[in-house]
Scaffold this motif. Structure first.
Motif, PDB file in Angstrom:
ATOM      1  N   ALA A   1      47.006  22.416  65.538  1.00 19.28           N
ATOM      2  CA  ALA A   1      46.280  21.147  65.727  1.00 19.28           C
ATOM      3  C   ALA A   1      45.350  21.244  66.923  1.00 19.28           C
ATOM      4  N   GLU A   2      45.792  21.884  67.980  1.00 20.88           N
ATOM      5  CA  GLU A   2      44.971  22.046  69.184  1.00 20.88           C
ATOM      6  C   GLU A   2      43.736  22.879  68.883  1.00 20.88           C
ATOM      7  N   GLU A   3      43.911  23.981  68.116  1.00 29.75           N
ATOM      8  CA  GLU A   3      42.779  24.852  67.763  1.00 29.75           C
ATOM      9  C   GLU A   3      41.802  24.132  66.847  1.00 29.75           C
ATOM     10  N   GLN A   4      42.314  23.311  65.911  1.00 27.39           N
ATOM     11  CA  GLN A   4      41.431  22.553  65.018  1.00 27.39           C
ATOM     12  C   GLN A   4      40.607  21.551  65.815  1.00 27.39           C
ATOM     13  N   ALA A   5      41.205  20.878  66.769  1.00 31.39           N
ATOM     14  CA  ALA A   5      40.492  19.906  67.599  1.00 31.39           C
ATOM     15  C   ALA A   5      39.420  20.598  68.419  1.00 31.39           C
ATOM     16  N   ARG A   6      39.744  21.753  68.977  1.00 33.14           N
ATOM     17  CA  ARG A   6      38.772  22.494  69.773  1.00 33.14           C
ATOM     18  C   ARG A   6      37.612  22.972  68.906  1.00 33.14           C
ATOM     19  N   LEU A   7      37.912  23.413  67.678  1.00 30.86           N
ATOM     20  CA  LEU A   7      36.872  23.862  66.750  1.00 30.86           C
ATOM     21  C   LEU A   7      35.965  22.700  66.358  1.00 30.86           C
ATOM     22  N   ALA A   8      36.560  21.569  66.078  1.00 25.01           N
ATOM     23  CA  ALA A   8      35.753  20.388  65.717  1.00 25.01           C
ATOM     24  C   ALA A   8      34.851  19.995  66.879  1.00 25.01           C
ATOM     25  N   GLU A   9      35.370  20.120  68.094  1.00 24.75           N
ATOM     26  CA  GLU A   9      34.577  19.787  69.297  1.00 24.75           C
ATOM     27  C   GLU A   9      33.406  20.729  69.433  1.00 24.75           C
ATOM     28  N   LEU A  10      33.629  22.020  69.186  1.00 26.61           N
ATOM     29  CA  LEU A  10      32.552  23.011  69.275  1.00 26.61           C
ATOM     30  C   LEU A  10      31.501  22.812  68.188  1.00 26.61           C
TER      31      LEU A  10
END
Length: 151
Positions: free
Chosen positions: A139-148
């Motif tokens: 979930a943390e990686e998905q949020a970071r990817l969406a932010e990027l």
């Protein structure tokens, strides 16, 4: 220049195979002798096992060379000579085994192994292509990817 030529000639002659046929074994007719040499090159020395009787210095090889020449002078065909020798010593005496039901596996094994290896590679590649190569994103990686991606 001549020294180089002689050196090269010496090296070439030294690398040539040393045939074990003695002059007293040779037939007087060159055509019959050529047939005998061809047949001798097809027969295995039962003592050396990795040489033809034409190349071997073993006593048995000499006896077989003389037997081949005797059969040829008696009027036997090449096939008759080979059949006579095989009847006495078995198929092992032939450097190149004949194709028959008994030697089918010997001749077919390389083809079967290549086919089995090819089929195995294809099956392995197909199984591997269907599997995902990585793990799912946290979930943390998905949020970071969406932010990027929003930037």
């Amino acid at each position: 220049m001549i020294r180089r030529f002689l050196l090269v000639l010496t090296l070439i002659l030294a690398a040539a195979p040393a045939f074990a046929v003695n002059p007293d074994e040779m037939l007087s007719d060159p055509a019959l002798e050529a047939r005998a040499r061809t047949l001798s090159a097809e027969l295995r020395c039962m003592v050396c096992q990795n040489q033809s009787i034409d190349d071997s210095n073993a006593d048995l090889a000499k006896d077989l060379r003389l037997l081949v020449r005797e059969r040829i002078t008696d009027g036997d065909s090449d096939e008759q000579v080979l059949n006579y020798i095989v009847s006495r010593y078995g198929e092992f005496v032939l450097l190149k085994p004949r194709f028959s039901l008994r030697t089918l596996l010997l001749w077919g094994a390389p083809v079967l192994l290549i086919l089995a290896g090819g089929i195995s590679l294809i099956v392995f590649a197909r199984k591997r292509a269907g599997k995902p190569t990585g793990s799912k994103l946290t979930a943390e990686e998905q949020a970071r990817l969406a932010e990027l991606l929003e930037k």
